[in-house]
Structure formats: structure tokens, C-alpha cells
Design an enzyme around this catalytic site. Structure first.
Site, PDB file in Angstrom:
ATOM      1  N   ASP A  11      -4.891   4.090   0.403  1.00 24.94           N
ATOM      2  CA  ASP A  11      -3.526   4.243  -0.107  1.00 24.94           C
ATOM      3  C   ASP A  11      -2.616   3.446   0.828  1.00 24.94           C
ATOM      4  O   ASP A  11      -3.018   3.067   1.930  1.00 24.94           O
ATOM      5  CB  ASP A  11      -3.134   5.730  -0.099  1.00 24.94           C
ATOM      6  N   SER A  12      -1.388   3.246   0.388  1.00 24.05           N
ATOM      7  CA  SER A  12      -0.423   2.568   1.245  1.00 24.05           C
ATOM      8  C   SER A  12      -0.087   3.415   2.476  1.00 24.05           C
ATOM      9  O   SER A  12       0.394   2.887   3.466  1.00 24.05           O
ATOM     10  CB  SER A  12       0.843   2.289   0.453  1.00 24.05           C
ATOM     11  N   TYR A  43       4.228   0.177  -0.637  1.00 29.55           N
ATOM     12  CA  TYR A  43       3.737  -0.850  -1.557  1.00 29.55           C
ATOM     13  C   TYR A  43       4.645  -0.912  -2.798  1.00 29.55           C
ATOM     14  O   TYR A  43       4.719  -1.928  -3.462  1.00 29.55           O
ATOM     15  CB  TYR A  43       2.325  -0.510  -2.033  1.00 29.55           C
ATOM     16  N   GLY A  44       5.278   0.224  -3.092  1.00 29.58           N
ATOM     17  CA  GLY A  44       5.973   0.371  -4.372  1.00 29.58           C
ATOM     18  C   GLY A  44       7.132  -0.568  -4.609  1.00 29.58           C
ATOM     19  O   GLY A  44       7.553  -0.769  -5.741  1.00 29.58           O
ATOM     20  N   CYS A  74      -3.702   4.940  -4.437  1.00 27.87           N
ATOM     21  CA  CYS A  74      -2.313   4.493  -4.600  1.00 27.87           C
ATOM     22  C   CYS A  74      -2.068   4.077  -6.055  1.00 27.87           C
ATOM     23  O   CYS A  74      -2.771   3.207  -6.586  1.00 27.87           O
ATOM     24  CB  CYS A  74      -2.092   3.310  -3.672  1.00 27.87           C
ATOM     25  N   ASN A  75      -1.073   4.677  -6.680  1.00 27.60           N
ATOM     26  CA  ASN A  75      -0.755   4.327  -8.073  1.00 27.60           C
ATOM     27  C   ASN A  75      -0.306   2.872  -8.195  1.00 27.60           C
ATOM     28  O   ASN A  75      -0.670   2.180  -9.140  1.00 27.60           O
ATOM     29  CB  ASN A  75       0.371   5.219  -8.598  1.00 27.60           C
ATOM     30  N   THR A  76       0.494   2.418  -7.221  1.00 33.10           N
ATOM     31  CA  THR A  76       0.999   1.042  -7.286  1.00 33.10           C
ATOM     32  C   THR A  76      -0.171   0.059  -7.198  1.00 33.10           C
ATOM     33  O   THR A  76      -0.280  -0.875  -8.005  1.00 33.10           O
ATOM     34  CB  THR A  76       2.008   0.782  -6.146  1.00 33.10           C
ATOM     35  N   GLU A 154       7.701  12.270   2.655  1.00 36.80           N
ATOM     36  CA  GLU A 154       7.215  11.984   4.009  1.00 36.80           C
ATOM     37  C   GLU A 154       8.003  12.732   5.072  1.00 36.80           C
ATOM     38  O   GLU A 154       7.492  13.014   6.155  1.00 36.80           O
ATOM     39  CB  GLU A 154       7.284  10.484   4.274  1.00 36.80           C
ATOM     40  N   CYS A 188       2.783   8.803  -8.871  1.00 34.58           N
ATOM     41  CA  CYS A 188       2.860   8.298  -7.498  1.00 34.58           C
ATOM     42  C   CYS A 188       2.232   9.350  -6.596  1.00 34.58           C
ATOM     43  O   CYS A 188       2.420  10.555  -6.822  1.00 34.58           O
ATOM     44  CB  CYS A 188       4.320   8.064  -7.120  1.00 34.58           C
ATOM     45  N   THR A 189       1.519   8.880  -5.588  1.00 38.56           N
ATOM     46  CA  THR A 189       0.804   9.785  -4.680  1.00 38.56           C
ATOM     47  C   THR A 189       1.702  10.865  -4.066  1.00 38.56           C
ATOM     48  O   THR A 189       1.240  11.968  -3.787  1.00 38.56           O
ATOM     49  CB  THR A 189       0.221   8.973  -3.503  1.00 38.56           C
ATOM     50  N   HIS A 190       2.958  10.510  -3.801  1.00 41.97           N
ATOM     51  CA  HIS A 190       3.845  11.423  -3.066  1.00 41.97           C
ATOM     52  C   HIS A 190       4.470  12.512  -3.936  1.00 41.97           C
ATOM     53  O   HIS A 190       4.961  13.505  -3.422  1.00 41.97           O
ATOM     54  CB  HIS A 190       4.976  10.627  -2.419  1.00 41.97           C
TER      55      HIS A 190
HETATM   56  N1  DGL Z   1       1.173   5.188  -2.678  1.00 46.21           N
HETATM   57  C1  DGL Z   1       2.284   4.723  -3.464  1.00 46.21           C
HETATM   58  C2  DGL Z   1       1.992   5.016  -4.961  1.00 46.21           C
HETATM   59  O1  DGL Z   1       1.272   5.923  -5.305  1.00 46.21           O
HETATM   60  C3  DGL Z   1       3.589   5.358  -3.066  1.00 46.21           C
HETATM   61  C4  DGL Z   1       4.118   4.914  -1.729  1.00 46.21           C
HETATM   62  C5  DGL Z   1       4.373   3.429  -1.679  1.00 46.21           C
HETATM   63  O2  DGL Z   1       5.332   2.938  -2.320  1.00 46.21           O
HETATM   64  O3  DGL Z   1       3.632   2.759  -0.986  1.00 46.21           O
HETATM   65  O4  DGL Z   1       2.491   4.325  -5.798  1.00 46.21           O
END
Ligand code: DGL
Length: 269
Positions: A11-12, A43-44, A74-76, A154, A188-190
Site C-alpha cells: 500500500d502507499s 498515491y491518491g 491500495c485502491n489507487t 492517519e 480507499c484503504t483509510h
Molecule cells: N492507499 C490509498 C488508497 O487506497 C490511500 C492513501 C493514498 O492516497 O496514498 O487509495
């Protein structure tokens, strides 16, 4: 036969630990190697090309540890880089979170409409819309980028006034679209960390869809089909590209169990 090689997850940052949490609940005997690219988070907000380059580097670093499968938490990265990863590492099963999330959304609201909240990159790339409409053509899908949820999660600001204001800003207009969405994908993971406040603003008639659970189910199925299950593991080890102490502290919020700082190693990609 038991395959003791670890499952690699990246993940990011730390948010992907929500996916690892679901994986550990479903597959407690597996060993996990988790890589959080904390030096380059988020990453987003980055371009698809940049995220793809980072994703390939992260995958290579994990593959060097002889993983049996790669999970793109990571979704992105799943939305922009999955195909590149599948082609680049063709002998390795690669699972992203978008398709399982889309399947869960369609199961929850087969007639739609489906609302998706995600990072800017995921929304712009339209991967959720494509994945949902691949299952059900023309099903209405509305999207909203919700970038502020990432730093809020976070910081542990998942309840209270600030989280609620951010949720109202993003969720209220989305839910006011007509016809009213029946399901809301936390793309999104968060975002699962803010589930309570999101549910409150969305309203009791809206089903929240968390792709972590369905992704874990997809991983379990592939391991079973390919005869790769482990019946004697349960270990986890972490790599972070920066700030390992912060990774261990904040990571606990997402993983739902303590992270031993000694298990977090810094690596350079
Ligand atoms: N991990 C990213 C996602 O799931 C979220 C955090 C990021 O923007 O890196 O899209």
C-alpha cells in the site's frame, strides 16, 4: 502440502493494514509481508504513470522475498496499475481491491444506484465505475473524491467535529443525488477507519461496502484453488520506506492489533 511462503501486500502507507486485518482474520495460518511506501504517500493525488512506477517497484521488492501471491491493498494503485503488474509478473497471482469491492457493491445494491468515495486518482481513473458496470451494464454509479479522509484517519481523528464536518462536505451532496444511492463504497484503504461517522451522515438506509472483506475472500479462494494454502504459519513482518516508528504506532489503528517496532524494517525502493 502446505506452502509456507508469505503473501506480499503493499500500500502507499499504513491504510492497507485494513486489508491485512481482514486477511489475517480469514487466513490466520498464513505468513504476511507488508510493504508501506510511507516515504511517497499519498498515491491518491499523483498521476497514474507515477503510481504505476511506484507499484512496480514495491512489487519487485516483495517478490525478492519469494512471496507466493501479491495483494495490492491500495485502491489507487489497484485502479491504475493492476494490469501492468499482472503483465509484468505473469507467474504470480496478483489481487487488487477494486474488483472484489465492485462485486460486494453490486451484491449489496443490485439495482443501484451505487455511490463511491475514493481518492482523486481512483475517482479520475474511473476503475470502480468500469468494474461495477462490467458486472451490471448501465447500473448508475456516482463518485466523489474525499482526500481529507486520508490525513484524518492517519491522525486518528475518526470521530468528533472535524471528521463529521469532512463527512458532511463529501457525503451529503453525494447522497442527495437522485435517485438516492442504496450503497456507498469505501473505495480507499483509510476510509473504514471513519466508518461510523460516514454511516451517520449517509443515513441508515445506505449499505456501506468495505472492499477489505471481499478482497480477503478472493485471496482465500485463489490460494485454495492453486493449492497454496499454509497450515503452519501466522507471522507478519513489515517494510516501510520511511518513519518506521510512526508506522508501528499509527499502523495499529488500521491493523487492529499491536505492531512490534522491531518487526518494521526500513527499505529503499
Ligand atoms: N492507499 C490509498 C488508497 O487506497 C490511500 C492513501 C493514498 O492516497 O496514498 O487509495
Amino acid at each position: 502440502m502446505s506452502d509456507q511462503r508469505p503473501i506480499g501486500i503493499f500500500d502507499s502507507g499504513m491504510g492497507g493494514l485494513t486489508v491485512m486485518r481482514a486477511l489475517r482474520a480469514r487466513l490466520p495460518k498464513e505468513n504476511f509481508l507488508y510493504l508501506g511506501d510511507t516515504a511517497r504517500l499519498p498515491y491518491g493525488t499523483k498521476s497514474g504513470d507515477t503510481v504505476t512506477r511506484y507499484a512496480v517497484q514495491a512489487a519487485r521488492a516483495l517478490i525478492a522475498w519469494d512471496i507466493k501471491m501479491l495483494v495490492v491493498a491500495c485502491n489507487t494503485a489497484s485502479s491504475v496499475a493492476l494490469l501492468t503488474l499482472e503483465v509484468a509478473f505473469e507467474n504470480l497471482p496478483v489481487v487488487g481491491v477494486i474488483k472484489p469491492g465492485a462485486e460486494a457493491a453490486v451484491a449489496a445494491a443490485p439495482e443501484g444506484p451505487i455511490a463511491v468515495i475514493a481518492t482523486e486518482g481512483t475517482v479520475k481513473g474511473g476503475a470502480y465505475v468500469r468494474a461495477i458496470q462490467a458486472l451490471k451494464p448501465r447500473l448508475p454509479v456516482v463518485q466523489q473524491a474525499a482526500p481529507l479522509f486520508v490525513p484524518l484517519a492517519e491522525e486518528g481523528l475518526v470521530k468528533g467535529d472535524i471528521a463529521r464536518l469532512a463527512a458532511e462536505r463529501y457525503i451529503r451532496p453525494l447522497m442527495a443525488t437522485m435517485p438516492r444511492p442504496r450503497a456507498l463504497v469505501l473505495g480507499c484503504t483509510h476510509f473504514p477507519a471513519l466508518k461510523d461517522v460516514i454511516a451517520e451522515v449517509a443515513g441508515p438506509d445506505v449499505i456501506l461496502v468495505d472492499s477489505a472483506e471481499t478482497s480477503a475472500a478472493a485471496v482465500a479462494q485463489i490460494l485454495k484453488d492453486k493449492n497454496l494454502l499454509n497450515d503452519a504459519g501466522g507471522a507478519m513482518h513489515f517494510f516501510a520506506t520511511d518513519a518506521p516508528d510512526r508506522f508501528a504506532n499509527v499502523g495499529e489503528i488500521f491493523l487492529g492489533e499491536p505492531i512490534n517496532p522491531g518487526d518494521v524494517e526500513v527499505i529503499d525502493l
